[in-house]
Design a protein around this motif. Structure first.
Motif, PDB file in Angstrom:
ATOM      1  N   VAL A 102     -74.401 -54.721  -4.310  1.00 29.00           N
ATOM      2  CA  VAL A 102     -73.484 -53.974  -5.189  1.00 29.00           C
ATOM      3  C   VAL A 102     -72.060 -54.502  -4.996  1.00 29.00           C
ATOM      4  O   VAL A 102     -71.348 -54.768  -5.985  1.00 29.00           O
ATOM      5  CB  VAL A 102     -73.563 -52.449  -4.890  1.00 29.00           C
ATOM      6  CG1 VAL A 102     -72.425 -51.696  -5.570  1.00 29.00           C
ATOM      7  CG2 VAL A 102     -74.914 -51.899  -5.329  1.00 29.00           C
ATOM      8  N   GLU A 103     -71.653 -54.676  -3.749  1.00 28.79           N
ATOM      9  CA  GLU A 103     -70.299 -55.156  -3.468  1.00 28.79           C
ATOM     10  C   GLU A 103     -70.102 -56.592  -3.965  1.00 28.79           C
ATOM     11  O   GLU A 103     -69.056 -56.928  -4.529  1.00 28.79           O
ATOM     12  CB  GLU A 103     -70.011 -55.061  -1.974  1.00 28.79           C
ATOM     13  CG  GLU A 103     -69.948 -53.632  -1.467  1.00 28.79           C
ATOM     14  CD  GLU A 103     -69.942 -53.523   0.049  1.00 28.79           C
ATOM     15  OE1 GLU A 103     -70.112 -54.553   0.752  1.00 28.79           O
ATOM     16  OE2 GLU A 103     -69.785 -52.383   0.534  1.00 28.79           O
ATOM     17  N   ILE A 104     -71.096 -57.431  -3.776  1.00 29.48           N
ATOM     18  CA  ILE A 104     -70.995 -58.831  -4.211  1.00 29.48           C
ATOM     19  C   ILE A 104     -70.989 -58.919  -5.731  1.00 29.48           C
ATOM     20  O   ILE A 104     -70.213 -59.689  -6.319  1.00 29.48           O
ATOM     21  CB  ILE A 104     -72.127 -59.674  -3.585  1.00 29.48           C
ATOM     22  CG1 ILE A 104     -71.934 -59.757  -2.062  1.00 29.48           C
ATOM     23  CG2 ILE A 104     -72.176 -61.063  -4.207  1.00 29.48           C
ATOM     24  CD1 ILE A 104     -73.119 -60.317  -1.312  1.00 29.48           C
ATOM     25  N   ASN A 105     -71.836 -58.127  -6.383  1.00 24.59           N
ATOM     26  CA  ASN A 105     -71.829 -58.119  -7.853  1.00 24.59           C
ATOM     27  C   ASN A 105     -70.483 -57.660  -8.396  1.00 24.59           C
ATOM     28  O   ASN A 105     -70.016 -58.159  -9.431  1.00 24.59           O
ATOM     29  CB  ASN A 105     -72.958 -57.247  -8.403  1.00 24.59           C
ATOM     30  CG  ASN A 105     -74.264 -58.007  -8.478  1.00 24.59           C
ATOM     31  OD1 ASN A 105     -74.311 -59.174  -8.852  1.00 24.59           O
ATOM     32  ND2 ASN A 105     -75.351 -57.337  -8.110  1.00 24.59           N
ATOM     33  N   ALA A 106     -69.823 -56.739  -7.721  1.00 28.01           N
ATOM     34  CA  ALA A 106     -68.491 -56.292  -8.136  1.00 28.01           C
ATOM     35  C   ALA A 106     -67.498 -57.445  -8.053  1.00 28.01           C
ATOM     36  O   ALA A 106     -66.634 -57.596  -8.930  1.00 28.01           O
ATOM     37  CB  ALA A 106     -68.037 -55.111  -7.281  1.00 28.01           C
ATOM     38  N   LEU A 107     -67.640 -58.266  -7.012  1.00 29.16           N
ATOM     39  CA  LEU A 107     -66.774 -59.449  -6.900  1.00 29.16           C
ATOM     40  C   LEU A 107     -66.997 -60.401  -8.080  1.00 29.16           C
ATOM     41  O   LEU A 107     -66.047 -60.948  -8.640  1.00 29.16           O
ATOM     42  CB  LEU A 107     -67.044 -60.203  -5.589  1.00 29.16           C
ATOM     43  CG  LEU A 107     -66.480 -59.622  -4.309  1.00 29.16           C
ATOM     44  CD1 LEU A 107     -67.002 -60.402  -3.101  1.00 29.16           C
ATOM     45  CD2 LEU A 107     -64.960 -59.643  -4.343  1.00 29.16           C
ATOM     46  N   ILE A 108     -68.268 -60.599  -8.424  1.00 32.42           N
ATOM     47  CA  ILE A 108     -68.609 -61.519  -9.517  1.00 32.42           C
ATOM     48  C   ILE A 108     -68.015 -61.019 -10.832  1.00 32.42           C
ATOM     49  O   ILE A 108     -67.537 -61.813 -11.656  1.00 32.42           O
ATOM     50  CB  ILE A 108     -70.144 -61.691  -9.615  1.00 32.42           C
ATOM     51  CG1 ILE A 108     -70.667 -62.425  -8.372  1.00 32.42           C
ATOM     52  CG2 ILE A 108     -70.529 -62.422 -10.895  1.00 32.42           C
ATOM     53  CD1 ILE A 108     -72.182 -62.426  -8.233  1.00 32.42           C
ATOM     54  N   MET A 109     -68.007 -59.711 -11.031  1.00 31.61           N
ATOM     55  CA  MET A 109     -67.521 -59.127 -12.286  1.00 31.61           C
ATOM     56  C   MET A 109     -65.992 -59.017 -12.341  1.00 31.61           C
ATOM     57  O   MET A 109     -65.424 -58.875 -13.418  1.00 31.61           O
ATOM     58  CB  MET A 109     -68.142 -57.735 -12.487  1.00 31.61           C
ATOM     59  CG  MET A 109     -69.662 -57.739 -12.527  1.00 31.61           C
ATOM     60  SD  MET A 109     -70.382 -58.869 -13.724  1.00 31.61           S
ATOM     61  CE  MET A 109     -70.026 -57.975 -15.211  1.00 31.61           C
ATOM     62  N   ASP A 110     -65.360 -59.088 -11.193  1.00 30.18           N
ATOM     63  CA  ASP A 110     -63.904 -58.934 -11.122  1.00 30.18           C
ATOM     64  C   ASP A 110     -63.223 -60.215 -11.607  1.00 30.18           C
ATOM     65  O   ASP A 110     -63.393 -61.280 -11.025  1.00 30.18           O
ATOM     66  CB  ASP A 110     -63.495 -58.618  -9.684  1.00 30.18           C
ATOM     67  CG  ASP A 110     -62.026 -58.266  -9.530  1.00 30.18           C
ATOM     68  OD1 ASP A 110     -61.205 -58.649 -10.392  1.00 30.18           O
ATOM     69  OD2 ASP A 110     -61.707 -57.596  -8.523  1.00 30.18           O
ATOM     70  N   GLU A 111     -62.421 -60.091 -12.671  1.00 31.77           N
ATOM     71  CA  GLU A 111     -61.767 -61.263 -13.270  1.00 31.77           C
ATOM     72  C   GLU A 111     -60.677 -61.837 -12.391  1.00 31.77           C
ATOM     73  O   GLU A 111     -60.287 -62.996 -12.555  1.00 31.77           O
ATOM     74  CB  GLU A 111     -61.222 -60.894 -14.649  1.00 31.77           C
ATOM     75  CG  GLU A 111     -62.344 -60.612 -15.633  1.00 31.77           C
ATOM     76  CD  GLU A 111     -61.820 -60.292 -17.024  1.00 31.77           C
ATOM     77  OE1 GLU A 111     -60.652 -60.581 -17.325  1.00 31.77           O
ATOM     78  OE2 GLU A 111     -62.616 -59.746 -17.805  1.00 31.77           O
TER      79      GLU A 111
END
Length: 178
Positions: A123-132
């Motif tokens: 969840v935390e890593i996916n948030a990084l991926i989505m963060d522009e």
């Protein structure tokens, strides 16, 4: 002659008990708990804490804690005997079932711990991926981590099915007891 025979029998038993204690120690069970299980295995009747204490020379508190550990691992059961006021304990003598209970408890705990950590991290890593605002370099590394963690989850789901096959005894279809 009779005492020599008893002594030989006791030495043979002690060798096995020592091996059991060492083996259980490899899996996080203290040698004293392993020795207790070995003692109870060779004892032909259920035992009280007082009897265990006398045999192993440990305190009643230590015996109680050790028995509780063995009960948590489903290696020892409390049994009832008419006319007996003290609690009696007896080992599970089916080595296959003992193995299954011991390892499935350990495996289930390990699986739950790791799956929880992996899912939270994903969840935390996916948030990084989505963060522009995150750099492309970090996103590439994060995507690689997601792939690795997805593979790890696949492993833990497989391990869960393996544990299921032990608990259901389906494993014996593939690897018979004898």
């Amino acid at each position: 002659m009779y005492l020599q025979d008893i002594d030989k029998l006791e030495k043979a038993r002690e060798r096995v008990i020592d091996a059991i204690a060492q083996n259980m120690n490899l899996y996080g069970v203290t040698p004293s708990v392993g020795r207790l299980w070995g003692l109870m295995y060779f004892h032909d009747a259920p035992m009280t804490l007082d009897e265990m204490k006398l045999e192993l020379g440990m305190s009643k508190t230590s015996m109680s804690t050790s028995v509780r550990s063995l009960m948590d691992l489903k290696m020892v059961d409390k049994v009832w005997k008419k006319g007996e006021r003290k609690d009696l304990y007896q080992v599970e003598e089916d080595w296959y079932q003992t193995f299954i209970d011991f390892f499935t408890i350990k495996w289930r705990n390990g699986i739950a711990l790791n799956v929880s950590a992996i899912e939270k991290s994903m969840v935390e890593i996916n948030a990084l991926i989505m963060d522009e605002s995150v750099s492309e370099e970090v996103k590439v590394a994060a995507k690689s981590d997601i792939e690795k963690l997805t593979d790890a989850l696949d492993y833990y789901y497989w391990l869960n099915r393996l544990v299921d096959s032990f608990e259901s005894h389906e494993i014996f279809t593939f690897i018979p007891k004898k």
